[in-house]
Structure formats: C-alpha cells, structure tokens
Design an enzyme around this catalytic site. Structure first.
Site, PDB file in Angstrom:
ATOM      1  N   SER A 122      32.852  29.618 -11.664  1.00 57.52           N
ATOM      2  CA  SER A 122      31.578  30.190 -11.214  1.00 57.52           C
ATOM      3  C   SER A 122      31.767  30.959  -9.921  1.00 57.52           C
ATOM      4  CB  SER A 122      30.526  29.100 -10.989  1.00 57.52           C
ATOM      5  OG  SER A 122      29.348  29.700 -10.476  1.00 57.52           O
ATOM      6  N   LYS A 180      30.322  23.176 -16.267  1.00 55.63           N
ATOM      7  CA  LYS A 180      29.963  24.571 -15.974  1.00 55.63           C
ATOM      8  C   LYS A 180      28.657  24.950 -16.685  1.00 55.63           C
ATOM      9  CE  LYS A 180      29.924  28.804 -14.612  1.00 55.63           C
ATOM     10  NZ  LYS A 180      30.081  29.919 -15.451  1.00 55.63           N
ATOM     11  N   HIS A 210      25.880  23.425 -14.749  1.00 53.79           N
ATOM     12  CA  HIS A 210      25.761  24.230 -13.521  1.00 53.79           C
ATOM     13  C   HIS A 210      24.889  25.452 -13.813  1.00 53.79           C
ATOM     14  CE1 HIS A 210      26.988  27.888 -11.398  1.00 53.79           C
ATOM     15  NE2 HIS A 210      27.289  27.147 -10.346  1.00 53.79           N
ATOM     16  N   ASN A 211      25.166  26.132 -14.910  1.00 52.92           N
ATOM     17  CA  ASN A 211      24.394  27.329 -15.235  1.00 52.92           C
ATOM     18  C   ASN A 211      22.944  26.981 -15.580  1.00 52.92           C
ATOM     19  OD1 ASN A 211      26.891  28.522 -14.986  1.00 52.92           O
ATOM     20  ND2 ASN A 211      26.635  29.858 -16.746  1.00 52.92           N
ATOM     21  N   GLU A 227      21.297  26.601 -12.420  1.00 55.35           N
ATOM     22  CA  GLU A 227      21.138  27.965 -11.874  1.00 55.35           C
ATOM     23  C   GLU A 227      19.889  28.634 -12.468  1.00 55.35           C
ATOM     24  OE1 GLU A 227      24.861  30.310 -12.220  1.00 55.35           O
ATOM     25  OE2 GLU A 227      23.636  31.831 -13.201  1.00 55.35           O
TER      26      GLU A 227
END
Ligand code: NBP
Length: 468
Positions: free
Chosen positions: A129, A183, A186-187, A190
């Site tokens: 990222s 990940k 995480h997105n 986000e």
C-alpha cells in the site's frame, strides 16, 4: 554478468517505482515486462546507469537471477497473475520464491500457494500500500506465505518499506493468503475513512456554506491534531488545488462518480461470509455504488424532494462538531476492520498479530494515521482484545466523541444530506454497546412462521410455540 539479487515482472506505475526503490537500497534487479517497450523506457529513462538488468524473455529473466531466485510480480490482479506464473514455472527450481505484490483476491492466493508448494516453490501474497509515491519512497508491505522462506525476502522487503520510529512498515503477516487478506481489509478501512471524510466535506460545504479554499484550511488545521492522517492531509491539498484552465477549485469540477477495483467489495463479501458486522465499510461500498447511478440520480432529482422546511445555515461552531464526529467515525471504522481481521485470523488460521499490523499501518500506507498509535498500544496491552472499542483508552475516546456523531447525523438528516458511513458507524456503536437488542422479536417471528425455535432468558433449553 553478476546474477541479480531479485527480479520484478510488471513495469507499470507500481512495478517501476518498486524497482527504483529496490535499486536505491543497493539491490540489483532484473526486470521483465510483457510489452518490451516499457522495459526499454525504464532502463533508458529513470533506470539509466542503475543496477537494473533488462530482459526480454522469461527464460532469460529467470536465468539472470541469483539462487534461490526471488521474483516479485507486480502485474494486474486476476488472470494476468496466473498467466505469468504459468510462463515462469517451467524455468523455476524448488526453493525459489515468488511474491505477488498486486491486489489479488485472497482465495486466488490460497489456490496459487498450494499449486506452487506442490512444485516445491515458496509463494507469497504480498499486500503493498502507498500508491506510486509509496512504491518509490517506502510503501507499507504486508507479506504472507510460508514462514520458513520469509528469511529469504525479509532483508529486501524491510529495506524498501516505509520506516517509522518503531521499525520498518513490513512484518511477516501469516501463512497462505494472510498478507493479501490484511491488504484487502486495509483497503476496506480506506473506503470507510474516505467516505466519512467525503460526508464531512459535504456537510461543511452544503450546510455551513464553506468553499473549497476555506475547507482546505480547515482540513489542514485538523491534520495538526488527533485527526492527523494521510487521508486528511491529502484532502487539504486536493481542496486547495486550483484548475489552471478555469481558475476554479478542481475538486468542484470533478464528476461525482467513484470508481472501485474490488477490494472494498471483497471485504464486505467476506465479512458477510464470516458473519462479522462491518457496516461502515459496507456503507462506503454502497455509497460508491449509488454514486455510479449518475444518470438515474439526475432524473430522480427532478421527481424526489428532500425536507420541505429550509433549515438555517449552520454556524462556524459546527466545524468542531464535524471534526469530533470524524474522529469518532474513524475509531469505529478501524474497530470494524480490526474485528474482521480478528475473526478471519481464527477462521483461516492466520494467527495475526493485530498490534504489529497496526504498527506497520502507521507508515507508507493510505490509512496511516496518528490514531494507529493508540490502536497499536491497545492490542499490545491485550493481544486478544475482542473489540477495539472495549479497550480502556478507546472506550473513553468513543464515549467522549459520540455526542458529536449524534449531532452531526441529526443535522444531516434534518437537511436531507445522506451520511451513510457516519450513520452506520454510530449504529454499530449503539448496537454493540447494548446489552439487549430487539431481536427477541425477530426470534419470535422466525419461530412463528418457520418453527425455527428460540431460547429464553429465564430458563435453559430450546423452545417452540404454537403462536396462534
Ligand atoms: P496495472 O494493474 O495497471 O497492471 C499493469 C501491468 O500488468 C503491466 O506491466 C502489464 O503489462 C501487466 N500485464 C497485464 Br495488464 N496483463 C498481463 C499478462 N497477461 N501477462 C503479463 N503481464 C500483464 O498496474 P499497477 O497500477 O502498477 O498495479 C499493479 C498491481 O498493484 C495491481 O494488482 C494493483 O491492484 C496493485 N496496486 C496498485 C496500486 C496503485 O496505486 N496503482 C497500489 C497498490 C497496489 P503490459 O505493459 O504489457 O501491459
């Protein structure tokens, strides 16, 4: 020719910048790209005079690497990864390591890991990222794969990662698809934080009548306090940017239709599969979907109306309400993301260290934020913390910020301004903190029409009632 330390396939924006980053840290890199022109552009452009070895054939690429070979893929997620792996496999030897640094779907990574392991190859799903700038200057790196092979790639990954005072923003995440799963979440986080920021912007613009320049100053000021984060920082910069042609704030000229590449949707889908509530992330995914219905919205605006009584514009003191609500919303978004990671860790056997994950998220990545210091500390104190919200420090913070969340949502609703992420975040809080929810009625209804049975609070056992 000296064999290269590592090879990278896929020289689009992320791949090229990662190659430059690796070379900058002293690693010699062999490169290959499907379209040879990209390879030439790299070695004749920003890679000129550097320890970057161009290759134009997969066999030559593999032959140019030191053994055991370390190969980093940065191609488009999906079929391209399988195609590249099929091209590589005949040339690889047991013990070689292949890393997929793209945003691959975690179930694809599990499948590929098994296929590669059967051939004696170590396969890592590596979440990266930080976008273009992160890839060049130090991304957050989330590698998952066989623990025993991690030592072969650790020196390179930790060297090229962003660095924070307590270490590199790269840590071994777990086996199989753990890196790509983290990940993905995480997105998802986000998505939620970006949607919260967009809703705050909407209210300040629509209900307080502030323009882009004023809003930029507000976000820049917020970035000096507890909200400090990459997304708040870039929001201030975006709002300040003036279109050179029209001399208007560029943000005001951008079409209100958001794109997405799937990681937010996958987060929601897997949370549903695992039965983990992440409503702020779900709301953010849906908000992007409703934004895509531009033509329908334009037509509906002619037919459907909002509140008829005009509300008075909100004064400057509302800015502080929005700031505090945004912080509360961020806590709730991270809490949901981490609750999903906790459940996935058990379900998929990832054995995640949530304190370490919070630590590496503090640098290089899109959701880096001051708030992560407190989150890291909470999971360090209690690695098995059932939910971030019940940590002593966090519960105090969210209890303190809830009134701002309520005030923001009330003002938004009375004006007909949608705040789906704020609403979902607060509903999560109001549901999670309640000892007794109204699903006793739902259980009764289910038993009424489907004999699904229910349990009682006054005696043990399973019951069914003939309700009529
Ligand atoms: P893209 O996702 O646009 O992929 C372009 C690269 O894939 C090019 O090198 C292209 O080669 C190669 N490729 C394709 Br398309 N099909 C191929 C095939 N069948 N065989 C071999 N190569 C093929 O690049 P990106 O934006 O740099 O992203 C790379 C990965 O990193 C993606 O998974 C992305 O989701 C992830 N990611 C991106 C960002 C970001 O900010 N952009 C951030 C974090 C992660 P060609 O030159 O021959 O077409």
């Amino acid at each position: 020719m000296e064999p290269s330390t590592i090879g990278l396939i896929g020289l689009a924006v992320m791949g090229e910048n990662l190659v430059l980053n690796m070379e900058h840290h002293g690693f010699s890199v062999s490169v290959y790209n499907r379209t040879a022109q990209r390879t030439r552009e790299l070695v004749e452009g920003p890679g000129r005079g550097k320890k970057i070895h161009p290759t134009f054939d997969v066999r030559d690429f593999v032959a140019s690497l030191a053994r055991p070979r370390r190969i980093f893929l940065m191609v488009q997620a999906g079929a391209a990864v399988d195609e590249v792996l099929a091209q590589l496999r005949p040339h690889l030897s047991p013990g070689d390591v292949v890393m997929d640094g793209g945003n691959s779907y975690f179930k694809d990574t599990d499948r590929r890991s098994k296929e590669m392991a059967a051939a004696g190859l170590a396969y890592f799903g590596v979440g990266v990222s930080g976008g273009e700038a992160g890839a060049l200057n130090g991304p957050c790196i989330m590698p998952g794969g066989p623990r025993e092979a991690y030592g072969l790639i650790e020196p390179i990954l930790t060297a090229i990662a962003a660095q924070v005072p307590d270490g590199p923003c790269c840590t071994y995440i777990g086996p199989g698809s753990a890196g790509h799963y983290v990940k993905m979440v995480h997105n998802g986080c986000e998505y939620a934080v970006m949607q919260l920021i967009a809703e705050a912007y909407d209210l300040l613009r629509t209900a307080c009548g502030l323009n882009a320049r004023e809003l930029s100053d507000i976000f820049a000021r917020w970035n000096e306090g507890e909200l400090q984060s990459y997304l708040i920082e870039i929001t201030a910069k975006v709002l300040a940017y003036v279109d050179p042609d029209s001399r208007q704030p560029l943000v005001d000229l951008i079409l209100d239709q958001a794109g997405q590449k799937g990681t937010g949707k996958w987060t929601s889908q897997d949370a549903l599969d695992l039965g983990v509530p992440i409503p702020a992330i779900d709301a953010a995914v849906s908000a992007r979907n409703i934004s895509a219905l531009k033509a329908e919205r334009v037509a509906a605006a002619e037919i459907l109306s909002g509140p008829t009584e005009g509300a008075a514009p909100l004064g400057r003191d509302f800015v502080e309400v929005v700031r505090a609500a945004l912080y509360g919303g961020m806590i709730l978004a991270y809490a949901q993301a981490l609750a999903l990671l906790r459940a996935a860790s058990h379900e998929y056997g990832y054995d995640l260290n949530l304190s370490e994950i919070s630590r590496i998220w503090k640098g290089g990545c899109i959701i880096r934020a001051k708030l992560l210091d407190s989150i890291q500390a909470a999971f360090r104190r209690s690695p098995d913390l059932v939910n971030l919200l019940v940590d002593a420090g966090m519960s105090e913070a969210i209890n303190r910020h809830q009134s701002a969340l309520r005030q923001l949502i009330q003002e938004a609703i009375s004006r007909g301004i949608a705040v789906p992420a704020f609403s979902a975040a607060l509903a999560y809080f109001d549901s999670y903190r309640r000892e007794r929810l109204p699903v006793n009625l739902i259980q009764a209804q289910r038993d009424f029409f489907g004999a699904h049975t229910y349990q009682r609070i006054d005696r043990p056992g399973t019951f069914h009632t003939e309700w009529e």
